[in-house]
Design a protein around this motif. Structure first.
Motif, PDB file in Angstrom:
ATOM      1  N   ARG A 156      -3.047  12.961   3.208  1.00 33.14           N
ATOM      2  CA  ARG A 156      -4.136  11.994   3.369  1.00 33.14           C
ATOM      3  C   ARG A 156      -4.869  11.774   2.043  1.00 33.14           C
ATOM      4  O   ARG A 156      -5.165  10.642   1.651  1.00 33.14           O
ATOM      5  CB  ARG A 156      -5.136  12.478   4.440  1.00 33.14           C
ATOM      6  N   ARG A 183       0.838  -1.208   0.000  1.00 35.91           N
ATOM      7  CA  ARG A 183       0.000   0.000   0.000  1.00 35.91           C
ATOM      8  C   ARG A 183       0.874   1.260   0.000  1.00 35.91           C
ATOM      9  O   ARG A 183       2.084   1.197   0.180  1.00 35.91           O
ATOM     10  CB  ARG A 183      -0.935   0.002   1.228  1.00 35.91           C
ATOM     11  N   GLU A 186      -2.623   9.837  -0.240  1.00 34.17           N
ATOM     12  CA  GLU A 186      -2.543   8.424   0.149  1.00 34.17           C
ATOM     13  C   GLU A 186      -3.781   7.656  -0.326  1.00 34.17           C
ATOM     14  O   GLU A 186      -3.681   6.541  -0.846  1.00 34.17           O
ATOM     15  CB  GLU A 186      -2.408   8.311   1.665  1.00 34.17           C
ATOM     16  N   GLU A 187      -4.947   8.262  -0.155  1.00 33.28           N
ATOM     17  CA  GLU A 187      -6.187   7.616  -0.612  1.00 33.28           C
ATOM     18  C   GLU A 187      -6.163   7.391  -2.125  1.00 33.28           C
ATOM     19  O   GLU A 187      -6.527   6.317  -2.614  1.00 33.28           O
ATOM     20  CB  GLU A 187      -7.390   8.482  -0.226  1.00 33.28           C
ATOM     21  N   GLU A 188      -5.736   8.414  -2.865  1.00 30.54           N
ATOM     22  CA  GLU A 188      -5.690   8.286  -4.326  1.00 30.54           C
ATOM     23  C   GLU A 188      -4.641   7.248  -4.743  1.00 30.54           C
ATOM     24  O   GLU A 188      -4.863   6.458  -5.664  1.00 30.54           O
ATOM     25  CB  GLU A 188      -5.374   9.640  -4.959  1.00 30.54           C
ATOM     26  N   ASN A 226      -3.651   4.617  -3.036  1.00 27.62           N
ATOM     27  CA  ASN A 226      -4.178   3.276  -2.758  1.00 27.62           C
ATOM     28  C   ASN A 226      -5.245   2.873  -3.767  1.00 27.62           C
ATOM     29  O   ASN A 226      -5.354   1.702  -4.152  1.00 27.62           O
ATOM     30  CB  ASN A 226      -4.721   3.206  -1.334  1.00 27.62           C
ATOM     31  N   ARG A 227      -6.043   3.853  -4.206  1.00 28.02           N
ATOM     32  CA  ARG A 227      -7.055   3.554  -5.225  1.00 28.02           C
ATOM     33  C   ARG A 227      -6.378   3.075  -6.508  1.00 28.02           C
ATOM     34  O   ARG A 227      -6.809   2.092  -7.133  1.00 28.02           O
ATOM     35  CB  ARG A 227      -7.898   4.802  -5.502  1.00 28.02           C
TER      36      ARG A 227
END
Length: 459
Positions: free
Chosen positions: A442, A250, A445-447, A449-450
């Protein structure tokens, strides 16, 4: 992976076409690279010819190999001096032709035209993955054993980096040079504002930023910029963290090292006058060399030395020098590896491999050093000759290139190109969008992981 299957299908079609039509390539001009002939070149050529007679290569059938550069700076002069001439001296039967394309041409574009180069010159990083995905990279381990090449001569940091791109640690490229980060500074701007020149002792990124703050001044309608640290990818080379945590698969953006990088960038963006009128937050070498309003630029050797020499050859003199690269208190400097990949579709693999192997010779690596590139082999004596054949480097503080320890590249991932775009977006969100560092990271990080999850589903 769907993308991989599509590329494999495209590749199979092109291979069929190439088999019918044959490879083609043209040489051309990319610009003049700065370099004078070293005194030992004639002797090296004569010695190579004698060696060719001794090992029988002078009697071999002539072969023409194609060479393509993707994503790197290597001028025609450098190509001839560092690759063509050493090859011809030792292996007279080999002729190298350069495939010339514009900077927008992708590997997929080139292959679709029916041209599959025998040799590809590129940098470590996403480019390696790109050619691996297409499926044209030749594993070199068997050829290395066959031709008895001692890879222990390669600098450990370089060897470790190249091997990290395959699960089994195979060698998929031979390194020409280590393109290290260095700090360039314009002495004219320091003089203009009465600021002492930088120290010759290694300074941290923070210390360089504070020095640059003193030189970010508007004067007579001109906005001078003290320093451009570069984007997040530039800074993170000095740290031991990649885009992806390889233990979890991740995003690694929750690592404190990334917070350190973006905190530093935030401080840069907050300097009055740094962000340009068109929302510029990163400045290129034109701002340093031609506009002459950027005082300090940490950048790669290959990115700046050649263009500075070309500027000198045009009669434009710039009063500049070099200082050690910035670091994060660890005394380490990162870089990229300029290297040669052998195509597994080459009809002349052994001859093409001889070209790759020759760049590791002491003679060629001496030329590499004398022409302003950091050698890829372990031989401290070569550092003493660094830049000796480049007029624009004469009188410069060459010793500052070698004051930090060169570190291996950070852990690579096949999505590094896409994840790099996410890093850039996070920097823009902080500089232009008003986001704080934690919020920007943040979201990044979300993008990330997507993108990683979507990529995993296609494998």
């Amino acid at each position: 992976m769907k993308k991989r299957r599509w590329l494999t299908l495209l590749f199979a079609v092109v291979v069929a076409l190439v088999s019918a039509c044959g490879n083609s390539g043209t040489a051309g001009n990319e610009g003049t690279a700065p370099s004078a002939n070293s005194g030992g070149e004639k002797q090296a050529a004569e010695g190579g010819a004698r060696e060719a007679e001794k090992d029988g290569s002078a009697d071999k059938e002539p072969v023409t190999l194609t060479f393509w550069n993707y994503g790197n700076t290597i001028t025609d002069t450098e190509f001839n001096k560092l690759i063509v001439e050493p090859t011809k001296a030792k292996y007279p039967h080999i002729t190298l032709e350069r495939i010339k394309t514009d900077s927008e041409t992708t590997p997929e574009d080139l292959i679709s035209t029916g041209q599959i180069p025998d040799i590809i010159y590129t940098s470590s990083g996403p480019s390696y993955y790109r050619f691996l995905d297409i499926g044209i990279v030749q594993d070199l381990d068997e050829l290395i054993e066959k031709h008895q090449i001692d890879t222990n001569r390669i600098k450990p940091a370089i060897l470790e980096s190249i091997k990290s791109f395959t699960p089994d640690g195979n060698l998929i490229a031979i390194p020409l040079s280590f393109n290290l980060l260095i700090t360039y500074y314009n002495k004219e701007i320091f003089d203009k504002f009465g600021v002492p020149y930088p120290s010759d002792e290694p300074q941290t990124w923070e210390e360089w930023l504070e020095l640059g703050r003193k030189l970010t001044v508007q004067d007579n309608g001109v906005q001078y910029l003290g320093i451009d640290l570069g984007g997040p990818g530039n800074l993170v080379r000095s740290l031991d963290v990649g885009n992806v945590d390889l233990s979890t698969g991740r995003s690694a953006l929750s690592d404190p090292a990334w917070t350190q990088v973006y905190d530093l960038l935030r401080k840069q963006y907050e300097i009055p006058g740094f962000i340009g009128p068109e929302n510029e937050i990163v400045y290129d070498r034109v701002t340093f060399m031609e506009e002459r309003r950027l005082a300090i630029r940490p950048s790669f050797l290959a990115n700046m030395v050649g263009p500075l020499e070309e500027l000198r050859q045009k009669g434009i003199e710039l009063d500049w020098d070099i200082a050690p690269a910035p670091h994060f208190g660890n005394g380490e400097v990162g870089g990229s590896i300029h290297s040669l990949i052998l195509s597994n579709q080459s009809k002349h693999k052994d001859d093409a491999f001889l070209v790759l192997a020759e760049i590791l010779s002491d003679e060629t690596q001496r030329l590499v050093a004398r022409n302003g590139r950091v050698p890829s082999i372990v031989n401290p004596e070569l550092e003493k000759e660094f830049g000796a054949d480049i007029e624009v480097l004469k009188g410069k503080k060459i010793e500052n290139v070698f004051k930090l320890t060169a570190k291996p590249n950070n852990p690579p991932h096949p999505l590094d190109n896409d994840l790099g775009d996410v890093l850039t977006k996070a920097a823009e969100d902080i500089a232009l969008g008003g986001k704080d560092v934690n919020s920007a990271l943040r979201a990044a990080e979300e993008e990330s992981n997507r993108l990683i999850e979507a990529w995993e589903k296609t494998k």
